[in-house]
Design an enzyme around this catalytic site. Structure first.
Site, PDB file in Angstrom:
ATOM      1  N   ASP A   1       0.780  -1.246   0.000  1.00  0.00           N
ATOM      2  CA  ASP A   1       0.000   0.000   0.000  1.00  0.00           C
ATOM      3  C   ASP A   1       0.813   1.299   0.000  1.00  0.00           C
ATOM      4  O   ASP A   1       1.795   1.404   0.738  1.00  0.00           O
ATOM      5  CB  ASP A   1      -0.847   0.098   1.284  1.00  0.00           C
ATOM      6  CG  ASP A   1      -1.574  -1.160   1.636  1.00  0.00           C
ATOM      7  OD1 ASP A   1      -1.484  -2.138   0.903  1.00  0.00           O
ATOM      8  OD2 ASP A   1      -2.235  -1.157   2.691  1.00  0.00           O
TER       9      ASP A   1
ATOM     10  N   GLU B   1     -10.361  -2.261   4.486  1.00  0.00           N
ATOM     11  CA  GLU B   1      -9.001  -1.788   4.691  1.00  0.00           C
ATOM     12  C   GLU B   1      -8.877  -0.382   4.083  1.00  0.00           C
ATOM     13  O   GLU B   1      -9.626  -0.023   3.174  1.00  0.00           O
ATOM     14  CB  GLU B   1      -7.987  -2.734   4.018  1.00  0.00           C
ATOM     15  CG  GLU B   1      -8.032  -4.149   4.596  1.00  0.00           C
ATOM     16  CD  GLU B   1      -6.973  -5.102   4.031  1.00  0.00           C
ATOM     17  OE1 GLU B   1      -6.318  -5.763   4.837  1.00  0.00           O
ATOM     18  OE2 GLU B   1      -6.827  -5.197   2.806  1.00  0.00           O
TER      19      GLU B   1
HETATM   20  C1  FRU Z   1      -3.885  -3.603   2.755  1.00  0.00           C
HETATM   21  C2  FRU Z   1      -3.232  -4.044   4.044  1.00  0.00           C
HETATM   22  C3  FRU Z   1      -3.564  -3.065   5.165  1.00  0.00           C
HETATM   23  C4  FRU Z   1      -2.433  -3.260   6.119  1.00  0.00           C
HETATM   24  C5  FRU Z   1      -1.268  -3.518   5.184  1.00  0.00           C
HETATM   25  C6  FRU Z   1      -0.250  -4.477   5.715  1.00  0.00           C
HETATM   26  O1  FRU Z   1      -3.252  -4.070   1.630  1.00  0.00           O
HETATM   27  O2  FRU Z   1      -3.640  -5.354   4.385  1.00  0.00           O
HETATM   28  O3  FRU Z   1      -4.830  -3.261   5.736  1.00  0.00           O
HETATM   29  O4  FRU Z   1      -2.223  -2.152   6.937  1.00  0.00           O
HETATM   30  O5  FRU Z   1      -1.818  -4.018   3.979  1.00  0.00           O
HETATM   31  O6  FRU Z   1       0.874  -4.540   4.896  1.00  0.00           O
END
Ligand code: FRU
Length: 541
Positions: free
Chosen positions: A56, A238
């Site tokens: 992300d 998320e």
């Molecule tokens: C989304 C996610 C978020 C988390 C991160 C962990 O892709 O699962 O919810 O903070 O990636 O790398």
């Protein structure tokens, strides 16, 4: 990440295990990357980390002439693992310079996704000598807590007094813990809500999002929640983002909640939905017309392709030009760790400008287009004459041009219900097809035979998006960059982002019209320049 509610711990534990094992399996390759091979899929004008795993985008902030892009980063391997915040900066959203890692794990956990704000009035008291602190608000993920069946996630702060280069963790961390044992409690996106003179945080909590308020970024109070029962069944929420947008052509402002879900995307795996409504500083309420349309015609997706996830917008642009700019992770948890690159893995999408439009019959639609800065990388356009088409037309293009180009096509549908579009091929017979099926009123992206597709059974796919615009002329704009194609349809009313791994670069483009007649209104192709620096990459490897 893949999730099913109530199984958070199992899910995350499974990820940790699979990551640990793939991390080991990956290591010999990490040490001896074969540059030619590993660079085959390196995009020329999209951000990629020089080495290792990225997911992300995090902490997107514009400050003092600089765009910051932080990102979920594992500095040890090309698969997910103990998360850090990587960091890159740019003055034009195109040329990114990788900076030292911004945030590394500590005793409270690894560093998951979050956001950054400039605390102009020093509400947090973290500023010094009149210098406003840049504050990052992120999720701590504590693997040991998870193993002990305790809630593993809490929110922490870090601040920078030198414009984002060096970061100090706040001594009073964590600043927000779940009060109800929630295991998925993450991805804070914070903004200043001027009318109520406080900071507001949107946070993903299990199968919904919650909003919290704070006067100082340190003490948070729950304000409301939104969306239980609204997302795809079995998905975890998320990376929320709540932002105001002016409705194009009016003086009206609506609030948009951008919300990532995994899995449950329209074409499988990870994807991002949006909701339009109003926010009074406390509660987000869906606009009744928007809600009605959503009920009758289904969820509204920011991007119908399979490779745009966890996208959020930049903070700090109000004082610049007020644009709402988003960037996403150009990958999908369905196969993200298996894509066929070695030394590095995953690219970001092109940065995109969001706009909100009133729809006929009520409701609102969020459109996205590549940021205008991209035009600076576009060379001289090749323009092809309009013509009637009833079969194939091969665009006379230099072979080397296609993998790094922009292609704009406009077709007028004439008789029958033709399928119109194009196919990209190479000498090995790899073929990627994109078309508009005028009888089904659907865009279709077909990467079944696009090249290297066997690395995951979930990768090869035919992805579809309903056309939301009306009208006989279908305009399609594509950005092709070695291992991806981003389709902006009807001027951004529908978007499809697709990762591709041809065994050799595509060398030909054929336009097609099948099952009817259509007129090619215009076809233009631009070469797009390169922003990555191979010398730097080679040095780092
Ligand atoms: C989304 C996610 C978020 C988390 C991160 C962990 O892709 O699962 O919810 O903070 O990636 O790398």
């Amino acid at each position: 990440m893949i999730f099913s509610p109530g199984k958070a711990s199992i899910h995350l534990a499974a990820i940790a295990l699979s990551s640990a094992s793939s991390l080991l399996a990956d290591q010999p390759a990490e040490k001896q990357p074969a540059p030619a091979q590993s660079e085959q899929y390196r995009p020329a004008y999209h951000f990629t980390p020089q080495a290792h795993w990225m997911n992300d985008p995090n902490g997107l902030i514009y400050d003092n002439g600089v765009y910051h892009l932080f990102y979920q980063y594992n500095p040890e391997a090309s698969v997910w693992g103990p998360m850090h915040w990587g960091h890159a900066t740019s003055q034009d959203l195109l040329h990114w310079k990788e900076r030292p890692i911004a945030l590394a794990p500590d005793a409270l956990g690894t560093i998951f996704s979050g956001s950054a704000v400039l605390d102009r009035d020093n509400t947090s008291g973290l500023g010094k000598n009149g210098r406003a602190p840049m504050v990052a608000i992120f999720t701590y993920h504590q693997e040991d807590a998870l193993k002990a069946d305790q809630p593993p996630q809490s929110q922490g702060l870090a601040y920078s007094l030198d414009g984002g280069e060096n970061w100090i963790k706040y001594a009073g961390n964590p600043v927000l813990r779940p009060d109800n044992g929630q295991k998925d409690f993450r991805d804070p996106k914070v903004f200043w809500h001027a009318p109520s003179r406080r900071w507001v945080m949107a946070l993903a909590v299990g199968d919904h999002s919650e909003f919290f308020g704070s006067a100082d970024l340190k003490q948070w109070r729950r304000l409301s929640s939104f969306g239980a029962g609204l997302g795809p069944h079995g998905a975890v929420w998320e990376c929320p983002d709540l932002l105001p947008l002016r409705v194009a052509g009016t003086h009206k402002t609506k609030w948009v909640l951008i919300q990532s879900f995994n899995p449950g995307g329209p074409n499988g795996g990870s994807a991002t939905q949006y909701f339009v409504g109003d926010f009074d500083g406390k509660t987000f309420k869906m606009d009744p017309d928007f809600a009605r349309k959503m009920q009758s015609s289904g969820p509204r997706w920011l991007d119908w392709g399979r490779d745009n996830y966890a996208g959020v917008t930049w903070s700090g642009l109000q004082r610049r030009d007020g644009r709402a700019l988003l960037i996403g992770w150009m990958n999908n948890w369905d196969y993200g760790e298996k894509t066929p690159t070695k030394a590095w893995r995953s690219a970001m999408t092109l940065p995109r400008e969001l706009s909100l439009h009133q729809e006929s019959g009520g409701g609102y639609a969020l459109h996205s287009l590549p940021v205008r800065e991209i035009k600076r990388l576009e060379g001289k356009a090749l323009t092809f004459n309009p013509r009637k088409l009833s079969s194939e037309y091969k665009l006379p293009l230099a072979k080397s041009m296609i993998s790094q180009s922009r292609l704009d096509l406009a077709f007028a549908i004439e008789t029958g219900h033709p399928k119109v579009g194009f196919e990209m091929t190479n000498s090995l017979g790899d073929s990627y097809r994109f078309g508009y099926d005028s009888s089904a009123k659907t865009f279709v992206s077909d990467r079944m035979a696009s090249g290297n597709v066997d690395f995951s059974p979930k990768f090869a796919s035919i992805d579809k998006a309903p056309r939301s615009a009306q009208g006989r002329i279908v305009r399609m704009s594509f950005y092709i960059d070695h291992s991806s194609i981003e389709a902006f349809l009807d001027r951004g009313a529908t978007v499809m982002t697709t990762a591709l791994f041809p065994r050799l670069p595509y060398t030909h483009i054929n336009l097609f019209v099948e099952g009817g007649r259509a007129r090619l209104v215009s076809a233009r192709v631009w070469p797009v320049g390169k922003v990555t620096k191979p010398d730097l990459i080679a040095k780092r490897l």
